[in-house]
Design a protein around this motif. Structure first.
Motif, PDB file in Angstrom:
ATOM      1  N   PHE A  65      25.240 -11.223 -17.624  1.00 44.73           N
ATOM      2  CA  PHE A  65      26.235 -10.401 -18.296  1.00 44.73           C
ATOM      3  C   PHE A  65      25.909 -10.291 -19.784  1.00 44.73           C
ATOM      4  O   PHE A  65      25.612 -11.290 -20.442  1.00 44.73           O
ATOM      5  N   ALA A  77      34.025  -4.763 -16.369  1.00 43.61           N
ATOM      6  CA  ALA A  77      32.882  -4.316 -17.156  1.00 43.61           C
ATOM      7  C   ALA A  77      31.785  -3.877 -16.182  1.00 43.61           C
ATOM      8  O   ALA A  77      31.692  -4.404 -15.076  1.00 43.61           O
ATOM      9  N   ALA A 102      27.741  -3.894 -22.098  1.00 47.63           N
ATOM     10  CA  ALA A 102      28.547  -3.471 -20.949  1.00 47.63           C
ATOM     11  C   ALA A 102      29.526  -2.363 -21.341  1.00 47.63           C
ATOM     12  O   ALA A 102      29.905  -2.241 -22.505  1.00 47.63           O
ATOM     13  N   GLN A 150      27.542  -2.841 -15.877  1.00 51.50           N
ATOM     14  CA  GLN A 150      26.218  -2.805 -16.481  1.00 51.50           C
ATOM     15  C   GLN A 150      25.170  -2.781 -15.373  1.00 51.50           C
ATOM     16  O   GLN A 150      25.471  -3.099 -14.227  1.00 51.50           O
TER      17      GLN A 150
END
Length: 75
Positions: free
Chosen positions: A12, A3, A17, A5
């Motif tokens: 997270f 993922a 994401a 981002q």
């Protein structure tokens, strides 16, 4: 699974994401986000538990494997 981002988000965010099955795809997403002016990106390794911050991709396209020292700067 990986993922991507922005680093600026700190933690997270599973809903924010962008996901990809390969590390190559994660680098591509990071590159696209940087071209959009979003800034440094964090690539997270998805696990059966909590995601692991895996690689930080800087705006100048340098990369760093994430270490405990690097993680301390995210908080």
């Amino acid at each position: 699974m990986f993922a991507v981002q922005p680093v600026a988000w700190g933690k997270f965010d599973e809903r924010g994401a962008d996901y990809t099955p390969t590390i190559a795809g994660a680098y591509r997403i990071a590159s696209i986000r940087q071209a959009e002016g979003v800034g440094d990106q964090m690539i997270w390794k998805m696990t059966s538990g909590n995601p692991i911050p895996w690689v930080r991709v800087y705006a100048d396209e340098r990369i760093d494997a994430v270490t405990d020292d690097a993680l301390a700067h995210l908080v």
